[in-house]
Design an enzyme around this catalytic site. Structure first.
Site, PDB file in Angstrom:
ATOM      1  N   LYS A  57      -8.160 -14.945   8.023  1.00  0.00           N
ATOM      2  CA  LYS A  57      -7.694 -15.290   6.677  1.00  0.00           C
ATOM      3  C   LYS A  57      -6.561 -14.319   6.344  1.00  0.00           C
ATOM      4  O   LYS A  57      -6.789 -13.184   5.945  1.00  0.00           O
ATOM      5  CB  LYS A  57      -8.845 -15.111   5.689  1.00  0.00           C
ATOM      6  CG  LYS A  57      -8.782 -15.990   4.460  1.00  0.00           C
ATOM      7  CD  LYS A  57      -7.552 -15.853   3.603  1.00  0.00           C
ATOM      8  CE  LYS A  57      -7.621 -14.710   2.615  1.00  0.00           C
ATOM      9  NZ  LYS A  57      -6.340 -14.506   1.896  1.00  0.00           N
TER      10      LYS A  57
ATOM     11  N   CYS B 232      -0.835   1.795   4.332  1.00  0.00           N
ATOM     12  CA  CYS B 232      -2.106   2.472   4.044  1.00  0.00           C
ATOM     13  C   CYS B 232      -2.050   3.927   4.462  1.00  0.00           C
ATOM     14  O   CYS B 232      -2.607   4.799   3.807  1.00  0.00           O
ATOM     15  CB  CYS B 232      -3.241   1.769   4.764  1.00  0.00           C
ATOM     16  SG  CYS B 232      -2.923   1.587   6.518  1.00  0.00           S
TER      17      CYS B 232
ATOM     18  N   GLY C 194      -7.568  -3.900   3.544  1.00  0.00           N
ATOM     19  CA  GLY C 194      -7.032  -4.185   2.216  1.00  0.00           C
ATOM     20  C   GLY C 194      -7.440  -3.112   1.233  1.00  0.00           C
ATOM     21  O   GLY C 194      -7.664  -1.957   1.612  1.00  0.00           O
ATOM     22  N   SER C 195      -7.575  -3.518  -0.017  1.00  0.00           N
ATOM     23  CA  SER C 195      -7.822  -2.549  -1.088  1.00  0.00           C
ATOM     24  C   SER C 195      -9.292  -2.119  -1.138  1.00  0.00           C
ATOM     25  O   SER C 195     -10.182  -2.819  -0.632  1.00  0.00           O
ATOM     26  CB  SER C 195      -7.425  -3.179  -2.416  1.00  0.00           C
ATOM     27  OG  SER C 195      -8.225  -4.326  -2.641  1.00  0.00           O
TER      28      SER C 195
HETATM   29  P1  NAD Z   1      -6.241  -6.850  -1.157  1.00  0.00           P
HETATM   30  O1  NAD Z   1      -7.525  -6.158  -1.004  1.00  0.00           O
HETATM   31  O2  NAD Z   1      -5.853  -7.369  -2.475  1.00  0.00           O
HETATM   32  O3  NAD Z   1      -6.139  -8.095  -0.169  1.00  0.00           O
HETATM   33  C1  NAD Z   1      -6.436  -7.982   1.190  1.00  0.00           C
HETATM   34  C2  NAD Z   1      -6.978  -9.307   1.696  1.00  0.00           C
HETATM   35  O4  NAD Z   1      -8.218  -9.563   1.044  1.00  0.00           O
HETATM   36  C3  NAD Z   1      -6.077 -10.517   1.403  1.00  0.00           C
HETATM   37  O5  NAD Z   1      -6.111 -11.398   2.514  1.00  0.00           O
HETATM   38  C4  NAD Z   1      -6.759 -11.145   0.211  1.00  0.00           C
HETATM   39  O6  NAD Z   1      -6.526 -12.525   0.103  1.00  0.00           O
HETATM   40  C5  NAD Z   1      -8.220 -10.885   0.528  1.00  0.00           C
HETATM   41  N1  NAD Z   1      -9.099 -10.932  -0.644  1.00  0.00           N
HETATM   42  C6  NAD Z   1      -8.780 -10.751  -1.952  1.00  0.00           C
HETATM   43  N2  NAD Z   1      -9.878 -10.933  -2.733  1.00  0.00           N
HETATM   44  C7  NAD Z   1     -10.893 -11.226  -1.903  1.00  0.00           C
HETATM   45  C8  NAD Z   1     -12.268 -11.499  -2.100  1.00  0.00           C
HETATM   46  N3  NAD Z   1     -12.807 -11.521  -3.312  1.00  0.00           N
HETATM   47  N4  NAD Z   1     -13.041 -11.715  -1.018  1.00  0.00           N
HETATM   48  C9  NAD Z   1     -12.518 -11.676   0.224  1.00  0.00           C
HETATM   49  N5  NAD Z   1     -11.219 -11.460   0.478  1.00  0.00           N
HETATM   50  C10 NAD Z   1     -10.407 -11.227  -0.573  1.00  0.00           C
HETATM   51  O7  NAD Z   1      -5.207  -5.810  -0.584  1.00  0.00           O
HETATM   52  P2  NAD Z   1      -3.641  -5.944  -0.544  1.00  0.00           P
HETATM   53  O8  NAD Z   1      -3.140  -5.690  -1.915  1.00  0.00           O
HETATM   54  O9  NAD Z   1      -3.257  -7.178   0.160  1.00  0.00           O
HETATM   55  O10 NAD Z   1      -3.263  -4.718   0.441  1.00  0.00           O
HETATM   56  C11 NAD Z   1      -3.041  -3.467  -0.027  1.00  0.00           C
HETATM   57  C12 NAD Z   1      -4.205  -2.549   0.250  1.00  0.00           C
HETATM   58  O11 NAD Z   1      -4.574  -2.611   1.621  1.00  0.00           O
HETATM   59  C13 NAD Z   1      -3.849  -1.120   0.012  1.00  0.00           C
HETATM   60  O12 NAD Z   1      -4.885  -0.488  -0.683  1.00  0.00           O
HETATM   61  C14 NAD Z   1      -3.719  -0.542   1.405  1.00  0.00           C
HETATM   62  O13 NAD Z   1      -3.923   0.836   1.489  1.00  0.00           O
HETATM   63  C15 NAD Z   1      -4.706  -1.301   2.157  1.00  0.00           C
HETATM   64  N6  NAD Z   1      -4.387  -1.321   3.589  1.00  0.00           N
HETATM   65  C16 NAD Z   1      -5.166  -0.587   4.452  1.00  0.00           C
HETATM   66  C17 NAD Z   1      -4.870  -0.540   5.801  1.00  0.00           C
HETATM   67  C18 NAD Z   1      -5.714   0.253   6.764  1.00  0.00           C
HETATM   68  O14 NAD Z   1      -5.649  -0.003   7.945  1.00  0.00           O
HETATM   69  N7  NAD Z   1      -6.510   1.202   6.308  1.00  0.00           N
HETATM   70  C19 NAD Z   1      -3.782  -1.254   6.284  1.00  0.00           C
HETATM   71  C20 NAD Z   1      -3.010  -1.994   5.398  1.00  0.00           C
HETATM   72  C21 NAD Z   1      -3.344  -2.016   4.042  1.00  0.00           C
END
Ligand code: NAD
Length: 483
Positions: free
Chosen positions: A179, A288, A232-233
């Site tokens: 996804k 990140c 992600g976050s």
């Molecule tokens: P996000 O958490 O908003 O989204 C990440 C993914 O999760 C997207 O595909 C989104 O559609 C999905 N998502 C959103 N709500 C969801 C839910 N309720 N259930 C399941 N999936 C859901 O993050 P973002 O804003 O896209 O990315 C930024 C964040 O990601 C930053 O905090 C960054 O530090 C982190 N990040 C971490 C790494 C790592 O390897 N540690 C790498 C890249 C980004």
């Protein structure tokens, strides 16, 4: 945009077929460099996730599940070669979709190819053990795939994150449901189309774009998924972990960071400076593992701030295709978040700002890079992930204080240490809380071969390198009594 693509971006890939999503709906694709709508992706929902998980299960019961490890490795290696051949095309797609300067997008495409090569080569080299046990027994372990694995990916480095997570999962014989982020799904679809062309059996990789709260939540809560890999976050990672807990499935969480680079007075500053700045502004700071905090021993503090400020003043932000130092942020929303953080700078010293070039399109989401000095270690700017082209510089007086500040956030992803003193290097490595520590360099996440992941709110579990293969497999212990 359409002429750049070799697949229908408004479809989902399920069981080797490109089909319209069950909802019949699409989501807009925006070019962050201009703010214009340039295409559409599918709005996948739980019905598509059901179909994707069923297709993955069928692949495991069929051709994909029957392949030997060596055969899986050969397919992955072939995908890697084809990604390499298409690196320029993939880079153009990613630059347009994410707003990355073209050379940074190309580096991501090359990393994706490298992940496929690495995991292609590693697929048949994961072995179990034999364990000495009671007389009359032979005991050994097997590493088996989980089954269907779910991969939820963010928008900032889609190709690299797909490479490290899907690559390792496929190498171990899992079947994946991916996804991608709603803001940046095109490279995931492009990659899947290449993988299909390279001979990956139908259903081994299924791609369902869509909104997080719809498609993402459907995948993370799906009872057919046996392992979840989420990048992600922190907020969404926590939701995914709760969903995984309901189904008792393991989850790898790669979350945010507030990573420090710690510069001691004896550091080789000429060597350090490019790393200090690049690790903050790469991908417009939407990384990140960005080194968003620079800690400097007080006796060299002003010198480091002055040198960094000089670099910042020369930084230029503009459209991805102009291939400057910094591109736009991913969205108007992300730009507003970053600007609200910068507004907190108030009385703090804004040591330098780069510039947005004069002819950058008015609708693009540009923020001039900002270097903030004299920021207290507990200030929100020094504690929270800004996720934009901004770094704070913080002074410290001795090693103990450096460790306290470095470890003084909720995160623990990456750290850099700059000192020529070998004993101090070793002490700092042991004292710093982080998943990766770089000595006299900073890898912004490191290479394909290097295990990566966090502690604390940066997440848990490890991806990349060989370690990821253990995470994407289940250990089975076999005890045979033969007398
Ligand atoms: P996000 O958490 O908003 O989204 C990440 C993914 O999760 C997207 O595909 C989104 O559609 C999905 N998502 C959103 N709500 C969801 C839910 N309720 N259930 C399941 N999936 C859901 O993050 P973002 O804003 O896209 O990315 C930024 C964040 O990601 C930053 O905090 C960054 O530090 C982190 N990040 C971490 C790494 C790592 O390897 N540690 C790498 C890249 C980004």
């Amino acid at each position: 945009m359409r002429e750049m693509l070799w697949f229908d971006s408004a479809k989902v890939l399920i069981g080797g077929e490109w089909v319209a999503p069950a909802s019949g709906d699409t989501l807009p694709v925006e070019d962050p460099s201009t703010g214009s709508e340039i295409g559409a992706i599918a709005r996948g929902t739980s019905a598509d996730m059901d179909a994707a998980v069923a297709a993955a299960e069928a692949a495991l019961a069929g051709d994909w599940g029957r392949m030997t490890a060596a055969e899986r490795g050969r397919v992955l290696s072939r995908i890697g070669r084809m990604v390499l051949e298409r690196a320029d095309d993939l880079a153009r797609i990613e630059a347009t979709d994410v707003g990355k300067p073209l050379k940074q997008a190309r580096a991501d495409a090359l990393a994706l190819a490298r992940y496929m090569e690495f995991y292609g080569g590693a697929a048949d080299k994961v072995m179990g053990e034999t364990i000495p046990y009671l007389d009359g027994y032979t005991v050994y372990t097997l590493r088996e795939p989980h089954g269907v694995t779910g991969h939820i990916v963010p928008w900032n480095y889609p190709m690299q994150i797909i490479g490290r997570s899907v690559g390792a999962a496929l190498a171990m014989g899992n079947a994946c449901v991916l996804k991608p982020a709603e803001e940046a799904s095109l490279s995931a679809l492009a990659f899947a189309a290449i993988a299909t062309e390279a001979g990956l059996p139908p259903g081994a990789l299924n791609v369902v774009p869509g909104l997080g709260e719809e498609a993402g939540a459907a995948l993370s809560g799906h009872p057919g998924v046996r392992h979840l890999s989420f990048t992600g976050s922190v907020a969404v990672g926590s939701l995914v972990q709760v969903a995984a807990a309901r189904n008792i499935v393991p989850v790898t969480l790669e979350l945010g960071g507030k990573s420090p680079q710690v510069v001691f007075a004896d550091a080789d500053l000429d060597a350090a400076l490019p790393f200090l700045v690049n690790a903050g502004i790469q991908n417009a700071g939407q990384t990140c593992s960005a080194a968003s905090r620079i800690l400097v021993e007080r006796s060299r503090y002003d010198q480091v701030v002055d040198h960094m400020a000089a670099r910042y003043q020369a930084l230029k932000a503009g459209p991805a295709m102009a291939d400057l130092d910094v591109g736009p942020l991913i969205s108007a929303r992300q730009k507003a978040v970053v600007e609200s953080y910068l507004a907190l700078a108030g009385d703090l010293r804004v040591a330098a700002r780069g510039e947005v070039i004069a002819d950058a399109p008015a609708g693009g989401h540009y923020v001039a890079p900002a270097l903030l000095a004299d920021v207290g270690a507990s200030h929100r700017l020094a504690q929270e992930e800004i996720f934009g082209p901004a770094q704070v510089v913080i002074p410290f007086d001795d090693e103990d204080e450096a460790v306290a500040i470095a470890n003084g956030t909720d995160y623990g992803l990456v750290a850099g240490i700059w000192t020529e003193n070998g004993a101090r290097q070793m002490r700092m490595v042991k004292r710093i809380r982080a998943g990766q520590v770089f000595i006299n360099n900073y890898g912004a996440g490191g290479g394909v071969e290097l295990p990566f992941g966090g502690v604390g709110k940066s997440g848990h579990g490890r991806e990349k390198g060989f370690e990821a293969l253990y995470g994407f497999s289940v250990l089975k212990t076999v005890a045979a009594r033969h007398g």
